[in-house]
Scaffold this motif. Structure first.
Motif, short mmCIF file in Angstrom:
data_model
loop_
_atom_site.label_atom_id
_atom_site.label_comp_id
_atom_site.label_asym_id
_atom_site.label_seq_id
_atom_site.Cartn_x
_atom_site.Cartn_y
_atom_site.Cartn_z
N VAL A 71 0.85 -1.19 0.00
CA VAL A 71 0.00 0.00 0.00
C VAL A 71 0.88 1.24 0.00
CG1 VAL A 71 -1.99 -1.09 1.09
CG2 VAL A 71 -0.22 -0.06 2.52
N ARG A 72 0.25 2.37 -0.18
CA ARG A 72 0.93 3.66 -0.21
C ARG A 72 0.37 4.54 0.90
NH1 ARG A 72 3.16 0.58 -3.11
NH2 ARG A 72 3.45 0.70 -5.33
N THR A 73 1.10 5.59 1.19
CA THR A 73 0.58 6.59 2.14
C THR A 73 -0.44 7.46 1.42
OG1 THR A 73 2.33 8.17 1.61
CG2 THR A 73 2.74 6.68 3.45
N VAL A 74 -1.30 8.09 2.18
CA VAL A 74 -2.22 9.08 1.64
C VAL A 74 -1.60 10.43 1.97
CG1 VAL A 74 -4.56 10.00 1.68
CG2 VAL A 74 -4.19 7.55 2.05
N PRO A 75 -0.99 11.11 0.99
CA PRO A 75 -0.23 12.32 1.30
C PRO A 75 -1.04 13.43 1.94
CG PRO A 75 0.04 11.68 -1.02
CD PRO A 75 -0.97 10.77 -0.41
N THR A 76 -2.34 13.48 1.65
CA THR A 76 -3.15 14.57 2.18
C THR A 76 -3.54 14.36 3.63
OG1 THR A 76 -5.12 13.48 1.29
CG2 THR A 76 -4.09 15.20 -0.06
N ILE A 77 -3.53 13.11 4.10
CA ILE A 77 -3.86 12.84 5.50
C ILE A 77 -3.34 11.46 5.88
CG2 ILE A 77 -6.15 11.89 5.01
CD1 ILE A 77 -7.03 13.32 7.65
N ILE A 78 -2.71 11.39 7.03
CA ILE A 78 -2.21 10.12 7.56
C ILE A 78 -3.13 9.63 8.67
CG2 ILE A 78 -0.32 9.05 8.83
CD1 ILE A 78 1.55 11.00 7.33
N LYS A 79 -3.60 10.58 9.49
CA LYS A 79 -4.43 10.23 10.65
C LYS A 79 -5.48 11.30 10.85
CE LYS A 79 -4.29 9.10 15.51
NZ LYS A 79 -3.75 9.37 16.80
N ASP A 80 -6.66 10.85 11.28
CA ASP A 80 -7.73 11.77 11.65
C ASP A 80 -8.42 11.17 12.87
OD1 ASP A 80 -9.75 13.60 11.85
OD2 ASP A 80 -10.72 13.09 9.95
N GLY A 81 -8.18 11.71 14.04
CA GLY A 81 -8.73 11.17 15.27
C GLY A 81 -8.20 9.77 15.52
N ASP A 82 -9.10 8.79 15.60
CA ASP A 82 -8.72 7.39 15.82
C ASP A 82 -8.60 6.61 14.51
OD1 ASP A 82 -8.53 7.49 18.59
OD2 ASP A 82 -10.68 7.19 18.84
N MET A 83 -8.54 7.30 13.39
CA MET A 83 -8.47 6.62 12.10
C MET A 83 -7.13 6.90 11.43
SD MET A 83 -12.32 7.36 10.67
CE MET A 83 -12.18 9.12 10.95
N TRP A 84 -6.53 5.84 10.89
CA TRP A 84 -5.31 5.93 10.10
C TRP A 84 -5.66 5.50 8.68
CZ3 TRP A 84 -0.70 7.62 12.20
CH2 TRP A 84 -0.63 7.68 13.59
N PHE A 85 -4.87 5.96 7.69
CA PHE A 85 -5.21 5.71 6.30
C PHE A 85 -4.02 5.18 5.49
CE2 PHE A 85 -7.73 9.17 7.98
CZ PHE A 85 -9.02 8.81 7.63
N THR A 86 -4.31 4.26 4.59
CA THR A 86 -3.40 3.88 3.51
C THR A 86 -4.23 3.81 2.24
OG1 THR A 86 -3.69 1.47 3.85
CG2 THR A 86 -1.84 2.52 5.01
N LYS A 87 -3.55 3.71 1.11
CA LYS A 87 -4.29 3.57 -0.15
C LYS A 87 -3.63 2.52 -1.02
CE LYS A 87 -2.01 7.28 -2.68
NZ LYS A 87 -2.19 8.45 -3.52
N GLY A 88 -4.42 1.92 -1.88
CA GLY A 88 -3.92 0.92 -2.81
C GLY A 88 -3.10 1.54 -3.91
N LYS A 89 -2.40 0.69 -4.65
CA LYS A 89 -1.57 1.16 -5.76
C LYS A 89 -2.39 1.86 -6.84
CE LYS A 89 1.69 -2.64 -5.49
NZ LYS A 89 2.33 -3.71 -6.25
N ASP A 90 -3.68 1.49 -6.95
CA ASP A 90 -4.53 2.06 -8.00
C ASP A 90 -4.96 3.49 -7.71
OD1 ASP A 90 -6.37 1.76 -5.94
OD2 ASP A 90 -7.70 0.43 -7.06
N ASP A 91 -4.62 4.01 -6.54
CA ASP A 91 -4.98 5.37 -6.12
C ASP A 91 -6.49 5.61 -6.04
OD1 ASP A 91 -2.41 6.29 -5.68
OD2 ASP A 91 -2.16 7.01 -7.74
N LYS A 92 -7.29 4.54 -6.07
CA LYS A 92 -8.74 4.68 -5.94
C LYS A 92 -9.29 3.86 -4.78
CE LYS A 92 -9.59 5.50 -10.83
NZ LYS A 92 -10.29 5.04 -12.02
N THR A 93 -8.42 3.10 -4.11
CA THR A 93 -8.83 2.28 -2.98
C THR A 93 -8.23 2.83 -1.71
OG1 THR A 93 -8.93 0.32 -4.40
CG2 THR A 93 -8.84 -0.06 -2.02
#
Length: 185
Positions: A71-93
């Protein structure tokens, strides 16, 4: 896993499995790799406490590895409250790791607001490791993962319906998979 790198025969305090899993989530959301050390006893055995944590992490990874590996990082946001984010290679997941949820019992529903992504007409939402069809012993409860796109926020509605333990509540973070989303910059 404890207070030292090597085996400590007495009075060692180990991190619990949830703490280690949440550390893994944080590191992956930031684009890093998690190096975790075990300290075998002098006879080569792994201490029981360390084995228990390794098994807990392995079970969690078995269910959620899709949101952790490749997976990749989400450059616009890594964490929001108790939620963390990653994204798939397709940039749509997007993968939303929901942490820090105390007393969220099986079948219970909670809603979360996401500021950094927008649903499209093709968006789908699901929780990794559950089929969204039934909550065991509670057939009238429909655990379907849902979403609503508000003007500025994407609201996801999630039920906890995983049964990974026989005798206790699965207390570790869950991962929501959102497909065909747009990331807001």
């Amino acid at each position: 896993m404890g207070t030292q790198w090597q085996y400590k025969p007495t009075n060692d305090v180990y991190k619990d499995g949830s703490e280690l899993i949440e550390k893994l989530i944080e590191i992956r959301a930031k684009g890093g790799n998690f190096l975790m050390n075990i300290g075998p006893k002098p006879n080569g055995e792994i201490p029981k406490e360390q084995e228990e944590r390794l098994r807990e992490i392995a079970l969690w990874m078995y269910v959620n590895e899709e949101g952790v590996k490749n997976v990749r990082t989400v450059p616009t946001i890594i964490k929001d409250g108790d939620m963390w984010f990653t994204k798939g290679k397709d940039d749509k997941t997007a993968y939303v790791f929901i942490t820090g949820q105390k007393n969220w019992f099986k079948g219970g529903r909670r809603n979360f607001l996401l500021k950094n992504m927008r649903a499209t007409s093709k968006t789908t939402a699901s929780v990794l490791g559950q089929n969204d069809l039934v909550v065991e012993y509670w057939p009238e409860n429909l655990p379907t993962t849902r979403y609503i796109q508000h003007k500025e926020l994407l609201e996801i509605s999630v039920s906890r319906a995983q049964r990974l333990y026989n005798n206790k509540i699965w207390h570790n973070p869950i991962v929501v998979k959102l497909t065909d989303v747009e990331f807001i910059k």
